[in-house]
Design an enzyme around this catalytic site. Structure first.
Site, short mmCIF file in Angstrom:
data_model
loop_
_atom_site.label_atom_id
_atom_site.label_comp_id
_atom_site.label_asym_id
_atom_site.label_seq_id
_atom_site.Cartn_x
_atom_site.Cartn_y
_atom_site.Cartn_z
N ARG A 1 1.21 -0.90 0.03
CA ARG A 1 0.10 -0.12 0.14
C ARG A 1 0.69 1.26 -0.07
O ARG A 1 0.77 2.83 -0.40
CB ARG A 1 -0.87 0.31 1.45
CG ARG A 1 -2.03 1.35 1.24
CD ARG A 1 -3.21 1.53 1.93
NE ARG A 1 -2.80 0.50 3.45
CZ ARG A 1 -2.28 0.54 4.34
NH1 ARG A 1 -1.98 2.04 4.21
NH2 ARG A 1 -2.16 0.21 5.30
N TYR B 1 -13.95 19.03 -15.00
CA TYR B 1 -14.54 18.28 -15.18
C TYR B 1 -15.93 17.96 -13.58
O TYR B 1 -15.21 18.07 -12.27
CB TYR B 1 -13.29 17.13 -14.01
CG TYR B 1 -13.81 15.69 -14.11
CD1 TYR B 1 -14.98 14.89 -15.17
CD2 TYR B 1 -14.32 14.58 -13.13
CE1 TYR B 1 -15.35 13.33 -15.16
CE2 TYR B 1 -14.72 13.03 -12.85
CZ TYR B 1 -14.45 13.29 -13.99
OH TYR B 1 -15.22 11.79 -13.60
N LYS C 1 -7.56 8.04 -18.74
CA LYS C 1 -7.88 8.62 -20.19
C LYS C 1 -6.91 8.13 -21.03
O LYS C 1 -6.51 6.91 -21.61
CB LYS C 1 -8.29 9.43 -20.12
CG LYS C 1 -9.30 9.85 -19.00
CD LYS C 1 -10.80 9.53 -19.28
CE LYS C 1 -11.58 9.75 -18.21
NZ LYS C 1 -12.00 10.84 -17.56
C1 LIG Z 1 -12.22 11.40 -15.68
C2 LIG Z 1 -11.76 12.86 -15.71
C3 LIG Z 1 -11.19 12.93 -14.15
C4 LIG Z 1 -11.31 11.78 -13.10
O1 LIG Z 1 -10.75 10.96 -13.25
P1 LIG Z 1 -11.26 9.60 -12.93
O2 LIG Z 1 -9.86 8.48 -13.51
O3 LIG Z 1 -12.26 8.69 -13.29
O4 LIG Z 1 -11.04 8.67 -11.11
C5 LIG Z 1 -11.10 14.62 -13.88
N1 LIG Z 1 -10.49 15.15 -14.57
C6 LIG Z 1 -10.53 15.23 -15.74
C7 LIG Z 1 -10.22 15.69 -17.38
C8 LIG Z 1 -11.20 13.96 -16.69
O5 LIG Z 1 -11.52 13.39 -17.97
#
Ligand SMILES: *Cc1c(COP(=O)(O)O)cnc(C)c1O
Length: 382
Positions: free
Chosen positions: A52, A104, A202
């Site tokens: 962890r 976001y 992403k």
């Molecule tokens: C998806 C996203 C997040 C959040 O990320 P997760 O991996 O879904 O927790 C934050 N900022 C942006 C610009 C995003 O597209």
């Protein structure tokens, strides 16, 4: 030592990963949750005691990302939200935080709620107004300026250099959510940012099969130590398998981002003057309000994200989304497959998103196929 070679050479080879023991050119996955001590009760490796805290599977992807961004260190998290939360939880009650009104949505909602509970003073500013940020900060009290650029889902572009100057003048740290730009297009530390945040779910991973987050710092200071402690104590570290998948995904980051940017630009131009389109929002279009800043701080392209506002409002927008055969109707972004969504339906009542807006994440499919798919969907408006 920073490499003089271009990033695409380095990341394709994971900075020339090589296992001295076996000759393997791919890192292995280390699932062990704990690490043994020798007969003197000393850890075998000073870095690893319990998974962890720190996990050997993170070393390669963290190193890749730190180098790509030109930062001192990267930390991987179990999600983008976990990474962002770890930053805000490093603050103390009474600290002042400034964030944009359009960012976001999941993070904005959490931040508004968390600020009340934790005693942070939160100011949301309009990122499209050049003076709004300067007017929102309080010298000596503002600890964090948070920006996202280009920001979801209008793709407004925030000038990182200007924001960094404002952060310096009031003693705050500038944190940049760079999920949409990726280090292929923008390296925020070069413009004076202190910490970069990514939803690695992403583009960094890019294949729609890992939830992960990352932070990269300019300097490993006291604040960064608090963030690291948060990752350990809240158990926000990424899992071994996810870390391994992430290094694999990142090897093709360059190709994917360049291709998505080229195709997004083609789509934006194609639909810009379309009879059924009210407006195309894409920083690569000269008439986009953020175009000049984007030209300054985004290299090799303007990213794979765009939004289209459809004539005929919400009903027409939903009809287009429903009629697509190649674009997949799903939220998220940054994968090799193109996604389309009616953003207001995702965010729900109270969202500032126009109801006629569809958000597109461009993948690596043929640009002609994607354009044709949208053209066909527009004929269903009749
Ligand atoms: C998806 C996203 C997040 C959040 O990320 P997760 O991996 O879904 O927790 C934050 N900022 C942006 C610009 C995003 O597209």
């Amino acid at each position: 030592m920073t490499s003089k070679r271009s990033p695409e050479t380095d990341i394709a080879q994971a900075y020339r990963y090589h296992n001295a023991e076996t000759g393997a050119i791919m890192p292995s996955i280390q699932p062990s949750t704990t690490f043994a001590r020798d007969d003197q009760y000393q850890l075998i490796s000073e870095h690893y005691s319990y998974a962890r805290d720190e996990n050997p599977s993170n070393a390669v992807p963290e190193n890749m990302l730190a180098k790509l961004e030109g930062g001192e260190e990267a930390l991987l998290f179990s999600s983008g939200m976990a990474a962002a939360v770890s930053v805000f939880q490093a603050l103390s009650p009474g600290d002042h935080v400034v964030a944009p009104t359009i960012m976001y949505w999941g993070l904005r909602a959490w931040l508004i709620d968390f600020s009340k509970k934790w005693g942070l003073i939160l100011n949301l500013y309009d990122a499209t107004d050049p003076n709004a940020l300067k007017d929102s900060v309080i010298r000596g009290q503002t600890k964090i300026i948070w920006i996202e650029t280009p920001c979801n889902p209008t793709w407004d572009v925030i000038d990182i250099e200007t924001a960094a100057g404002i952060a310096r003048s009031c003693g705050a740290k500038l944190i940049v959510d760079s999920t949409v730009s990726t280090p292929i297009l923008t390296r925020p530390l070069e413009y004076g940012a202190d910490i970069i945040m990514h939803s690695a779910t992403k583009y960094l991973n890019g294949h729609g099969d890992v939830v992960a987050g990352a932070l990269v710092c300019q300097n490993k200071d006291e604040f960064w130590d608090k963030i690291r402690q948060n990752r350990i104590q809240y158990g926000a570290i990424i899992g071994s398998f996810e870390a391994w998948l992430l290094q694999r995904g990142m090897r093709t980051l360059h190709l994917r981002v360049i291709r998505a940017s080229e195709t997004a630009l083609k789509i934006a131009h194609h639909f810009n003057d379309h009879k059924d389109v009210h407006q195309v929002l894409y920083p690569g279009l000269p008439e986009h309000p953020g175009h000049n800043i984007a030209k300054k701080q985004m290299k090799s392209g303007f990213g794979g994200m765009l939004s289209i506002r459809i004539k005929g409002g919400e009903r027409a927008a939903l009809r287009v989304v429903k009629a697509c055969k190649i674009f997949i109707r799903a939220t998220s972004l940054g994968g090799v497959e193109s996604l389309i969504e009616h953003r207001f339906s995702i965010e729900g009542e109270g969202s500032p998103i126009p109801k006629d807006l569809i958000r597109i994440s461009v993948g690596i499919e043929s640009a002609d196929d994607l354009i044709q798919d949208l053209e066909n969907a527009f004929t269903k408006l009749l």
